[in-house]
Scaffold this motif. Structure first.
Motif, PDB file in Angstrom:
ATOM      1  N   ALA A  72      85.781 117.956 -16.083  1.00  0.00           N
ATOM      2  CA  ALA A  72      86.260 118.822 -15.008  1.00  0.00           C
ATOM      3  C   ALA A  72      86.314 118.066 -13.685  1.00  0.00           C
ATOM      4  CB  ALA A  72      85.371 120.047 -14.888  1.00  0.00           C
ATOM      5  N   GLN A  73      85.330 117.243 -13.439  1.00  0.00           N
ATOM      6  CA  GLN A  73      85.296 116.452 -12.200  1.00  0.00           C
ATOM      7  C   GLN A  73      86.487 115.510 -12.126  1.00  0.00           C
ATOM      8  OE1 GLN A  73      81.463 114.667 -10.721  1.00  0.00           O
ATOM      9  NE2 GLN A  73      82.535 112.742 -11.141  1.00  0.00           N
ATOM     10  N   GLU A  74      86.836 114.874 -13.237  1.00  0.00           N
ATOM     11  CA  GLU A  74      87.962 113.947 -13.241  1.00  0.00           C
ATOM     12  C   GLU A  74      89.287 114.669 -13.011  1.00  0.00           C
ATOM     13  OE1 GLU A  74      88.243 110.560 -13.289  1.00  0.00           O
ATOM     14  OE2 GLU A  74      86.091 110.757 -12.844  1.00  0.00           O
ATOM     15  N   LYS A  75      89.430 115.861 -13.569  1.00  0.00           N
ATOM     16  CA  LYS A  75      90.655 116.630 -13.342  1.00  0.00           C
ATOM     17  C   LYS A  75      90.780 117.022 -11.875  1.00  0.00           C
ATOM     18  CE  LYS A  75      90.910 118.426 -18.071  1.00  0.00           C
ATOM     19  NZ  LYS A  75      92.105 117.655 -18.462  1.00  0.00           N
ATOM     20  N   MET A  76      89.655 117.390 -11.260  1.00  0.00           N
ATOM     21  CA  MET A  76      89.674 117.731  -9.847  1.00  0.00           C
ATOM     22  C   MET A  76      89.972 116.493  -9.003  1.00  0.00           C
ATOM     23  SD  MET A  76      89.342 120.442  -7.935  1.00  0.00           S
ATOM     24  CE  MET A  76      88.257 121.614  -8.752  1.00  0.00           C
ATOM     25  N   LYS A  77      89.405 115.370  -9.380  1.00  0.00           N
ATOM     26  CA  LYS A  77      89.656 114.129  -8.649  1.00  0.00           C
ATOM     27  C   LYS A  77      91.127 113.765  -8.680  1.00  0.00           C
ATOM     28  CE  LYS A  77      88.383 109.203  -8.591  1.00  0.00           C
ATOM     29  NZ  LYS A  77      87.546 108.158  -9.235  1.00  0.00           N
ATOM     30  N   THR A  78      91.750 113.893  -9.848  1.00  0.00           N
ATOM     31  CA  THR A  78      93.175 113.586  -9.976  1.00  0.00           C
ATOM     32  C   THR A  78      94.001 114.490  -9.066  1.00  0.00           C
ATOM     33  OG1 THR A  78      92.883 112.851 -12.265  1.00  0.00           O
ATOM     34  CG2 THR A  78      95.114 113.479 -11.589  1.00  0.00           C
ATOM     35  N   ALA A  79      93.632 115.769  -8.997  1.00  0.00           N
ATOM     36  CA  ALA A  79      94.358 116.715  -8.150  1.00  0.00           C
ATOM     37  C   ALA A  79      94.187 116.373  -6.674  1.00  0.00           C
ATOM     38  CB  ALA A  79      93.880 118.137  -8.424  1.00  0.00           C
ATOM     39  N   ILE A  80      92.982 115.977  -6.271  1.00  0.00           N
ATOM     40  CA  ILE A  80      92.746 115.607  -4.875  1.00  0.00           C
ATOM     41  C   ILE A  80      93.589 114.403  -4.491  1.00  0.00           C
ATOM     42  CG2 ILE A  80      91.037 114.697  -3.241  1.00  0.00           C
ATOM     43  CD1 ILE A  80      88.914 116.305  -4.814  1.00  0.00           C
ATOM     44  N   ILE A  81      93.603 113.388  -5.352  1.00  0.00           N
ATOM     45  CA  ILE A  81      94.379 112.177  -5.066  1.00  0.00           C
ATOM     46  C   ILE A  81      95.860 112.502  -4.984  1.00  0.00           C
ATOM     47  CG2 ILE A  81      95.062 109.933  -6.006  1.00  0.00           C
ATOM     48  CD1 ILE A  81      92.195 109.709  -7.124  1.00  0.00           C
ATOM     49  N   ASP A  82      96.319 113.388  -5.846  1.00  0.00           N
ATOM     50  CA  ASP A  82      97.726 113.792  -5.837  1.00  0.00           C
ATOM     51  C   ASP A  82      98.100 114.459  -4.512  1.00  0.00           C
ATOM     52  OD1 ASP A  82     100.298 114.301  -6.643  1.00  0.00           O
ATOM     53  OD2 ASP A  82      99.791 116.004  -7.901  1.00  0.00           O
ATOM     54  N   VAL A  83      97.185 115.253  -3.953  1.00  0.00           N
ATOM     55  CA  VAL A  83      97.469 116.016  -2.733  1.00  0.00           C
ATOM     56  C   VAL A  83      97.171 115.204  -1.468  1.00  0.00           C
ATOM     57  CG1 VAL A  83      96.832 118.071  -1.384  1.00  0.00           C
ATOM     58  CG2 VAL A  83      97.071 118.228  -3.875  1.00  0.00           C
ATOM     59  N   LEU A  84      96.027 114.502  -1.440  1.00  0.00           N
ATOM     60  CA  LEU A  84      95.573 113.861  -0.207  1.00  0.00           C
ATOM     61  C   LEU A  84      95.651 112.344  -0.216  1.00  0.00           C
ATOM     62  CD1 LEU A  84      92.354 116.003   0.487  1.00  0.00           C
ATOM     63  CD2 LEU A  84      94.604 116.242   1.543  1.00  0.00           C
ATOM     64  N   GLY A  85      95.778 111.761  -1.386  1.00  0.00           N
ATOM     65  CA  GLY A  85      95.737 110.311  -1.473  1.00  0.00           C
ATOM     66  C   GLY A  85      94.344 109.831  -1.829  1.00  0.00           C
ATOM     67  N   GLU A  86      94.264 108.657  -2.438  1.00  0.00           N
ATOM     68  CA  GLU A  86      92.980 108.151  -2.937  1.00  0.00           C
ATOM     69  C   GLU A  86      91.965 107.934  -1.830  1.00  0.00           C
ATOM     70  OE1 GLU A  86      91.473 104.980  -6.328  1.00  0.00           O
ATOM     71  OE2 GLU A  86      93.578 105.040  -5.693  1.00  0.00           O
TER      72      GLU A  86
END
Length: 377
Positions: free
Chosen positions: A290-304
């Motif tokens: 779940a953490q990795e899925k959320m991380k991917t979504a954050i990077i998609d929206v805000l950048g790494e």
């Protein structure tokens, strides 16, 4: 999608202002529940309320997988500018607004999900008992992934950033009593001084030693003994303890040591000293998936560069009872940077309201990716 979310800002702010101005404390969120139910029903969402407590769930889609988002709905009771009132100083008004925003976006861009998306509006987070009640009612029994969210103070992460999980610590709130007979101030040998026993208790709390690599604390936060007569030595008292630990195992060890102190003082002074746990908040149990899925979504929206590592905090949240009581759940809580100041639970807490739009976009992407990913496994 981004432009649509931006266009939602006036509606999200309207919802937020209503919830903020009609705050209700734990287990008394009746009007909040009614308001949320009306909004959900207006969107064509299946709504379920409960006969014997506040809170509700809404659903879109059918079948499995079931992916859920949870928002807490209660406010704190505190003094604000000289008046005691229900007050959303922990951001639950924003959490509800974000969850509703997620619904509005999904209805527009993902109206027929390949499964069920469940919206859990949970009461009594501040009491630490709301999640347990929802678990008891079976609202997560068929859920595979559960996501939450929480605004974060400026001291933790900056505005415009986010973390894929919040590693809350555990908290346990203990009420205690000391019972013995009063004595005359001139004859202290005929009784026991509850105040001295309390002071001894504090010193022994400060002497607790657990593995120094683990974060923990135990402190006395309230003590009441005696009355208006200065020549009476009080034999009885009430007190409160606040226990904190970053891991659930450490909390259990800490409580055993506190109970040992109580037994020692009981035997040493010959008084009746007892404890009662008022509330208990579990430390975080976060799913890496779940953490990795959320991380991917954050990077998609805000950048790494705006995706910060999982946040370790000594604060607590009953969200983590869901995974402890239902170990099959894969869960993580999004932390949203929003210039929140002076701090959580401050009566005049403020934050950047535009951060709610960021939270909406991140959660929408995480939920859609999760549903689609579960369908292919």
């Amino acid at each position: 999608m981004k432009e649509f979310i931006k266009s939602l800002e006036p509606r999200i702010i309207e919802v937020f202002n209503h919830l903020h101005n009609h705050a209700e404390i734990s287990w008394e969120e009746h009007k909040t529940t009614e308001y949320l139910a009306q909004l959900l029903e207006a969107e064509g969402v299946r709504v379920k309320t409960f006969d014997n407590h506040t809170g509700l769930i809404g659903e879109i889609g059918d079948g499995k997988p079931v992916v859920a988002i949870r928002a807490d709905i209660d406010a704190l009771w505190q003094e604000v500018n000289g008046t005691f009132q229900a007050n959303h100083s922990c951001g639950h008004d924003a959490h509800m607004s974000i969850a509703l925003g997620v619904l509005f976006v999904l209805k527009k861009f993902y109206p027929n999900p390949n499964g069920t998306i469940r919206f859990i509006f949970q009461p009594a987070e501040e009491k630490g008992t709301g999640a347990l009640k929802m678990v008891e009612k079976g609202v997560v029994d068929d859920v595979s992934y559960l996501y939450g969210m929480h605004l974060r103070p400026i001291q933790e992460i900056p505005d415009g950033s986010a973390v894929p999980s919040i590693l809350h610590g555990g908290a346990r709130f203990v009420r205690g009593t000391i019972k013995s007979d009063d004595a005359h101030g001139a004859r202290p040998h005929l009784g026991q001084n509850a105040i001295e026993i309390g002071a001894h208790f504090v010193n022994l709390l400060n002497g607790i030693h657990i593995d120094p690599m683990q974060t923990y604390s135990a402190k006395m936060t309230a003590f009441q003994a005696g009355g208006e007569s200065s020549n009476i030595i009080p034999g009885s008292a009430t007190f409160s303890l606040d226990l904190r630990a970053q891991k659930n195992e450490t909390m259990e060890e800490l409580q055993k040591k506190v109970e040992g102190i109580g037994e020692h003082l009981t035997n040493y002074y010959g008084v009746d000293l007892s404890f009662e746990i008022g509330a208990s908040i579990a430390a975080a149990e976060v799913s890496q998936e779940a953490q990795e899925k959320m991380k991917t979504a954050i990077i998609d929206v805000l950048g790494e560069e705006k995706c910060y590592p999982p946040l370790v905090t000594t604060g607590g949240d009953d969200f983590h009872f869901y995974t402890i009581k239902r170990p099959h759940l894969k869960a993580s809580m999004l932390g949203i940077g929003c210039d929140l100041a002076p701090g959580l639970h401050h009566p005049n807490m403020t934050f950047n309201h535009k951060a709610m739009l960021t939270g909406i976009e991140i959660l929408v992407k995480a939920i859609i990716a999760t549903v689609e990913g579960e369908c292919t496994t």
